[in-house]
Design a protein around this motif. Sequence first.
Motif, short mmCIF file in Angstrom:
data_model
loop_
_atom_site.label_atom_id
_atom_site.label_comp_id
_atom_site.label_asym_id
_atom_site.label_seq_id
_atom_site.Cartn_x
_atom_site.Cartn_y
_atom_site.Cartn_z
N ASN A 146 4.14 5.57 -5.58
CA ASN A 146 4.23 5.56 -7.03
C ASN A 146 3.19 6.45 -7.66
O ASN A 146 3.44 7.11 -8.66
CB ASN A 146 4.09 4.14 -7.56
CG ASN A 146 5.35 3.31 -7.32
OD1 ASN A 146 6.43 3.85 -7.18
ND2 ASN A 146 5.18 2.01 -7.28
N GLN A 147 2.00 6.51 -7.07
CA GLN A 147 0.96 7.39 -7.61
C GLN A 147 1.38 8.85 -7.47
O GLN A 147 1.16 9.67 -8.34
CB GLN A 147 -0.37 7.14 -6.90
CG GLN A 147 -1.04 5.86 -7.30
CD GLN A 147 -2.32 5.59 -6.53
OE1 GLN A 147 -2.62 6.29 -5.55
NE2 GLN A 147 -3.07 4.60 -6.96
N THR A 197 2.37 1.71 -3.43
CA THR A 197 1.37 2.15 -4.39
C THR A 197 1.11 3.65 -4.25
O THR A 197 1.07 4.38 -5.25
CB THR A 197 0.05 1.38 -4.19
OG1 THR A 197 0.31 -0.01 -4.32
CG2 THR A 197 -1.00 1.80 -5.19
N GLU A 227 0.82 -1.20 0.00
CA GLU A 227 0.00 0.00 0.00
C GLU A 227 0.86 1.25 0.00
O GLU A 227 0.57 2.21 -0.73
CB GLU A 227 -0.93 0.00 1.22
CG GLU A 227 -2.02 -1.05 1.13
CD GLU A 227 -2.82 -1.17 2.41
OE1 GLU A 227 -2.56 -0.42 3.36
OE2 GLU A 227 -3.73 -2.02 2.44
#
Length: 52
Positions: A45-46, A42, A39
């Motif tokens: 990276n976003q 993620t 999580e």
Amino acid sequence: MIWLIVGAPVLLMISISIYFSKKSGAVPPDVNQGNKNIESDTIRNQFLNGGG
């Protein structure tokens, strides 16, 4: 007699693997910690890729 030729190496490998797993203190992985890492990666990276 063929069972001895096949069974001896198998028993030897099983005993060695049990010995080393107990010696190294092998434990099952913590699934919750892995989910937390996924999580956070993620989200990171976003953010780095412009929110897509």
